[in-house]
Scaffold this active site. Structure first.
Site, mmCIF file in Angstrom:
data_model
loop_
_atom_site.group_PDB
_atom_site.id
_atom_site.type_symbol
_atom_site.label_atom_id
_atom_site.label_comp_id
_atom_site.label_asym_id
_atom_site.label_seq_id
_atom_site.Cartn_x
_atom_site.Cartn_y
_atom_site.Cartn_z
ATOM 1 N N SER A 157 36.216 37.610 34.394
ATOM 2 C CA SER A 157 35.795 38.007 33.027
ATOM 3 C C SER A 157 34.747 39.121 32.965
ATOM 4 O O SER A 157 34.353 39.516 31.867
ATOM 5 C CB SER A 157 35.276 36.804 32.202
ATOM 6 O OG SER A 157 36.340 35.967 31.803
ATOM 7 N N GLY A 194 35.024 42.256 33.901
ATOM 8 C CA GLY A 194 35.557 43.617 33.802
ATOM 9 C C GLY A 194 35.993 43.906 32.375
ATOM 10 O O GLY A 194 35.167 44.058 31.469
ATOM 11 N N VAL A 246 41.593 43.629 38.569
ATOM 12 C CA VAL A 246 42.051 42.807 39.692
ATOM 13 C C VAL A 246 43.558 42.548 39.582
ATOM 14 O O VAL A 246 44.309 42.638 40.564
ATOM 15 C CB VAL A 246 41.290 41.455 39.700
ATOM 16 C CG1 VAL A 246 41.885 40.501 40.719
ATOM 17 C CG2 VAL A 246 39.811 41.678 39.990
ATOM 18 N N ASP A 247 43.990 42.230 38.380
ATOM 19 C CA ASP A 247 45.395 41.913 38.109
ATOM 20 C C ASP A 247 46.309 43.072 38.542
ATOM 21 O O ASP A 247 47.298 42.868 39.266
ATOM 22 C CB ASP A 247 45.520 41.674 36.597
ATOM 23 C CG ASP A 247 46.713 40.828 36.227
ATOM 24 O OD1 ASP A 247 47.348 40.271 37.133
ATOM 25 O OD2 ASP A 247 47.006 40.727 35.018
ATOM 26 N N ASN A 279 45.659 37.826 32.753
ATOM 27 C CA ASN A 279 45.616 37.589 31.310
ATOM 28 C C ASN A 279 46.717 36.588 30.971
ATOM 29 O O ASN A 279 47.554 36.265 31.815
ATOM 30 C CB ASN A 279 45.729 38.895 30.512
ATOM 31 C CG ASN A 279 47.007 39.632 30.828
ATOM 32 O OD1 ASN A 279 48.104 39.069 30.730
ATOM 33 N ND2 ASN A 279 46.882 40.881 31.235
HETATM 34 P P1 ADP Z 1 38.661 40.376 33.495
HETATM 35 O O1 ADP Z 1 39.814 40.811 32.622
HETATM 36 O O2 ADP Z 1 38.658 38.890 33.778
HETATM 37 O O3 ADP Z 1 37.354 40.904 33.012
HETATM 38 P P2 ADP Z 1 38.902 42.475 35.567
HETATM 39 O O4 ADP Z 1 39.943 42.527 36.623
HETATM 40 O O5 ADP Z 1 38.915 43.530 34.510
HETATM 41 O O6 ADP Z 1 38.995 40.994 34.943
HETATM 42 O O7 ADP Z 1 37.458 42.497 36.240
HETATM 43 C C1 ADP Z 1 36.861 41.416 36.909
HETATM 44 C C2 ADP Z 1 35.896 41.942 37.959
HETATM 45 O O8 ADP Z 1 36.624 42.345 39.111
HETATM 46 C C3 ADP Z 1 35.086 43.172 37.534
HETATM 47 O O9 ADP Z 1 33.735 42.975 37.956
HETATM 48 C C4 ADP Z 1 35.759 44.321 38.284
HETATM 49 O O10 ADP Z 1 34.826 45.346 38.614
HETATM 50 C C5 ADP Z 1 36.211 43.638 39.545
HETATM 51 N N1 ADP Z 1 37.363 44.248 40.248
HETATM 52 C C6 ADP Z 1 38.251 45.169 39.815
HETATM 53 N N2 ADP Z 1 39.162 45.442 40.773
HETATM 54 C C7 ADP Z 1 38.837 44.662 41.852
HETATM 55 C C8 ADP Z 1 39.382 44.486 43.166
HETATM 56 N N3 ADP Z 1 40.447 45.152 43.586
HETATM 57 N N4 ADP Z 1 38.770 43.584 43.990
HETATM 58 C C9 ADP Z 1 37.693 42.877 43.585
HETATM 59 N N5 ADP Z 1 37.140 43.001 42.374
HETATM 60 C C10 ADP Z 1 37.685 43.886 41.509
#
Ligand code: ADP
Length: 171
Positions: free
Chosen positions: A125, A127, A36-37, A27
């Site tokens: 984007s 998630g 992911v972050d 973000n």
């Molecule tokens: P954003 O804020 O850009 O939407 P998110 O991290 O919330 O980012 O989610 C982006 C995508 O990554 C979603 O489809 C989520 O399910 C997926 N995701 C979450 N954790 C992981 C991980 N450890 N490795 C790969 N993909 C992940």
């Protein structure tokens, strides 16, 4: 040079990828979040956050704008670098596709600067930012195909079987 990038798909956790660079769906604050972050900072350790704090104190005092990308160390991750990019929050009223495409373009530009041969991307984007998976997969794949870079492999890392199937169908 163009035409060298191979697109591959895996279902799994982006923090476990043995690649030169992993892309973080960050973000604007660059100071951590969920999804992911959160996983990247947890697994990568405090070195990444220190580097992000430094970026906030220097180049990005107001935060990293959506659609842009910047690299840091990958700390304890198997990757060499993390490329942080900020996806747009999905809006049904306003078309923000260009910003989502820009995340992929700018991340590949930074990957070229790092001389990364292999880069792992999450589905940016889709998630917390709620972008519909099929549309996001179209934008991700068409943008990577249309962006000239030295990267040899772009690996989309999809967290669950459903997301993997969507990317497979779009590819
Ligand atoms: P954003 O804020 O850009 O939407 P998110 O991290 O919330 O980012 O989610 C982006 C995508 O990554 C979603 O489809 C989520 O399910 C997926 N995701 C979450 N954790 C992981 C991980 N450890 N490795 C790969 N993909 C992940």
């Amino acid at each position: 040079m163009t035409g060298h990038t191979r697109v591959t798909l895996v279902q799994g956790d982006i923090t476990e990828q043995q690649v030169d660079a992993v892309v973080n769906a960050a973000n604007s604050s660059l100071l951590g979040g969920g999804g992911v972050d959160g996983a990247i900072h947890r697994r990568g350790g405090p070195e990444i956050l220190d580097a992000c704090r430094h970026l906030r104190a220097s180049l990005y005092r107001k935060g990293l704008p959506p659609g842009q990308a910047v690299a840091t160390t990958a700390g304890n991750l198997p990757a060499r670098s993390v490329i942080h990019t900020v996806g747009p929050v999905y809006s049904a009223k306003e078309d923000r596709s260009d910003l989502l495409a820009s995340c992929y373009r700018e991340s590949l530009r930074v990957a070229d600067e790092l001389e990364a041969a292999t880069v792992a991307f999450p589905a940016i984007s889709t998630g917390i930012y709620r972008w519909p998976m099929t549309d996001a997969a179209h934008i991700a794949i068409t943008t990577v195909h249309a962006t000239p870079s030295q990267v040899q492999e772009v690996r989309f890392v999809l967290f669950d079987a459903e997301a993997y199937t969507v990317f497979e169908q779009v590819l």
